[in-house]
Design an enzyme around this catalytic site. Structure first.
Site, mmCIF file in Angstrom:
data_model
loop_
_atom_site.group_PDB
_atom_site.id
_atom_site.type_symbol
_atom_site.label_atom_id
_atom_site.label_comp_id
_atom_site.label_asym_id
_atom_site.label_seq_id
_atom_site.Cartn_x
_atom_site.Cartn_y
_atom_site.Cartn_z
ATOM 1 N N TYR A 164 -3.028 -10.859 -0.458
ATOM 2 C CA TYR A 164 -2.206 -10.797 0.765
ATOM 3 C C TYR A 164 -2.295 -12.090 1.583
ATOM 4 C CZ TYR A 164 -3.068 -5.851 -0.349
ATOM 5 O OH TYR A 164 -3.200 -4.657 -0.981
ATOM 6 N N TYR B 121 1.253 4.088 2.872
ATOM 7 C CA TYR B 121 0.852 3.048 1.911
ATOM 8 C C TYR B 121 0.156 3.752 0.750
ATOM 9 C CZ TYR B 121 -1.714 -0.660 -0.372
ATOM 10 O OH TYR B 121 -2.229 -1.510 -1.332
ATOM 11 N N ASP C 286 -2.465 11.878 -1.195
ATOM 12 C CA ASP C 286 -3.181 10.646 -1.517
ATOM 13 C C ASP C 286 -4.358 10.547 -0.548
ATOM 14 O OD1 ASP C 286 -4.153 8.106 -1.690
ATOM 15 O OD2 ASP C 286 -2.213 7.097 -1.653
ATOM 16 N N LYS D 146 -11.598 4.672 -3.759
ATOM 17 C CA LYS D 146 -12.374 3.984 -2.718
ATOM 18 C C LYS D 146 -13.829 4.464 -2.614
ATOM 19 C CE LYS D 146 -8.642 2.141 0.024
ATOM 20 N NZ LYS D 146 -8.766 0.705 -0.192
HETATM 21 C C1 LIG Z 1 -4.018 5.737 0.773
HETATM 22 C C2 LIG Z 1 -4.182 4.679 -0.277
HETATM 23 N N1 LIG Z 1 -3.653 4.879 -1.480
HETATM 24 C C3 LIG Z 1 -3.788 3.972 -2.465
HETATM 25 C C4 LIG Z 1 -4.454 2.780 -2.255
HETATM 26 C C5 LIG Z 1 -4.578 1.783 -3.363
HETATM 27 O O1 LIG Z 1 -5.896 1.729 -3.827
HETATM 28 P P1 LIG Z 1 -6.414 0.462 -4.640
HETATM 29 O O2 LIG Z 1 -6.451 -0.682 -3.683
HETATM 30 O O3 LIG Z 1 -7.779 0.870 -5.118
HETATM 31 O O4 LIG Z 1 -5.455 0.232 -5.756
HETATM 32 C C6 LIG Z 1 -5.007 2.530 -0.998
HETATM 33 C C7 LIG Z 1 -5.686 1.264 -0.714
HETATM 34 O O5 LIG Z 1 -5.864 0.856 0.412
HETATM 35 C C8 LIG Z 1 -4.862 3.502 0.021
HETATM 36 O O6 LIG Z 1 -5.367 3.310 1.250
#
Ligand SMILES: Cc1ncc(COP(=O)(O)O)c(C=O)c1O
Length: 419
Positions: free
Chosen positions: A16, A143, A237, A266
């Site tokens: 980024y 996101y 998610d 995470k």
């Molecule tokens: C809610 C959510 N989904 C998916 C992702 C993507 O995860 P990764 O960075 O491990 O690919 C993130 C990353 O910040 C996230 O906050």
């Protein structure tokens, strides 16, 4: 600060970041507890937990031991045709922790891939029943990752992937049903298009990377109701909210709403080794259970169920069982509420909000993220604002004095910008 001789931007492409104007990142040589040790010997208190992963702090001895033991035995084996105890044990533990019949765990190595798998699962759930559904409903402010399919379900206007509008397949990205008008709009969309829609996907209770925006459990109950009425699947998610970040072990438990599919990542490994999981209910799994080989889920990342990751995740779950993480999160929440309230009413401050171990000060305009970051480093804090938000997501083991240093750093910056 004297930078180490390896630190330059000749070969590494940063995340980024506009490389032409990029500031050098901050060189770290080790991390322990809530502290990052810099190459020049200084220490920073970490307010971010390495993109929300290091929930137990860095280098927790219990996780390190589990990873070391696993490393000695078997760092990796392919998951196709071979099995190992850490993965099978972890899958059973996750199934026990998650609500209802979220029983079937598919491992991958990153959050974006876990979401991709969820989308693929949802699309194939319908394909396996002879229906071709190519669309997903997601929400503004959301996101879900950086890969192509996940970019398509991020906020297309304010999100970081807006450049890709028209490049990725267009999806239905709408307002969360948090008002009567938004509920009716979503209801109408589903009325008209449900035969094209495989699933609705949402970050439950907190939209993280979209700006630390919160919504009520009632929004999720509404999504569940609408998904059932219109016969589309519901995906949560929980890559950010899972493992107590938002106050409960999982947001779905707090909201008392069970999705058809949930994505975890995470903090799953406590921030040590990459690992993610997509977990489906019996109903979803059963749609793949067939005499027809083509009905199988055709997915299998090379490092799927990475044994080191599974060992770390099992150790991380042990810590949730043996150490008072939920109490620590509650204490962090109370302290954030009290201490960040000093930002309220400041010039340029739009909102101050706290949920679990997430504290956010939203400004009226985008902040100078890089300038502020350096400023925080000077005060011994690692805080990384983005967009219009200055936020904290500290490790749950942070002690009140260290947390006060972080909140004080934010309050000072906000006060200065108001004066
Ligand atoms: C809610 C959510 N989904 C998916 C992702 C993507 O995860 P990764 O960075 O491990 O690919 C993130 C990353 O910040 C996230 O906050």
């Amino acid at each position: 600060m004297n930078n180490p001789d390896w630190l330059n931007l000749d070969h590494v492409w940063l995340p980024y970041t506009q490389m032409k104007t990029a500031a050098l990142p901050v060189p770290v040589v080790s991390a322990s507890g809530v502290r990052l040790k810099l190459a020049d010997g200084r220490e920073l208190i970490d307010g971010i937990s390495s993109w929300w992963t290091a929930c137990h702090g860095y280098a927790h001895p219990h996780i390190l031991k589990a990873v070391r033991d696993q490393l000695e035995k078997m760092p990796h084996v392919m998951f196709g045709g071979l099995a190992h105890e850490p993965a099978y044990k972890l899958a059973a533990r996750l199934a026990r922790m998650l609500p209802a019949d979220l029983n079937h765990v598919f491992f991958s190595e990153s959050g974006s891939v876990a979401v991709e798998v969820a989308l693929k699962m949802a699309a194939q759930f319908w394909l396996n029943q002879g229906e071709r559904r190519t669309k997903f409903v997601s929400f503004r402010g959301g996101y879900h990752g950086d890969t192509l399919a996940t970019m398509a379900i991020c906020d297309p206007e304010e999100g970081m992937h807006k450049l890709f509008r028209g490049v990725v397949p267009e999806q239905f990205v709408v307002a969360l049903p948090d008002t009567k008008a938004h509920q009716s709009a979503l209801h109408r969309l589903l009325d008209e298009k449900s035969s094209e829609i495989a699933a609705i996907i949402v970050e439950p209770l907190v939209q993280g990377a979209g700006g630390m925006k919160f919504h009520d459990a009632a929004v999720l109950a509404e999504l569940k109701k609408l998904s059932q009425q219109h016969n589309v699947l519901l995906i949560f998610d929980e890559i950010f909210t899972g493992f107590a970040r938002a106050g409960s072990m999982f947001a779905c438990k707090e909201a008392n709403v069970t999705p058809d599919i949930i994505c975890l990542g995470k903090a799953l490994t406590g921030g040590t080794v990459p690992l993610a999981a997509t977990v489906a209910t019996d109903r979803i799994f059963n749609a793949f259970h067939s005499d027809n080989a083509d009905a199988a889920l055709m997915h299998g990342p090379t490092y799927m169920a990475y044994p080191l990751g599974c060992a770390a995740a099992n150790a991380s779950l042990d810590l949730f069982e043996t150490e008072p993480r939920l109490q620590q999160v509650r204490a962090i929440e109370a302290q954030l509420v009290e201490e960040l309230s000093a930002c309220r009413g400041g010039d340029g401050v739009r909102d101050v909000r706290v949920k679990g171990a997430i504290g956010a000060v939203q400004m009226n305009a985008p902040v100078d993220a890089v300038g502020l970051r350096s400023r925080f480093v000077e005060t011994g804090c690692w805080i990384k604002p983005f967009g219009d938000v200055i936020y904290l997501t500290p490790p749950f083991v942070i002690d009140p004095r260290d947390l006060s240093k972080l909140t004080r750093a934010i309050v000072d910056v906000v006060r200065e910008s108001s004066s």
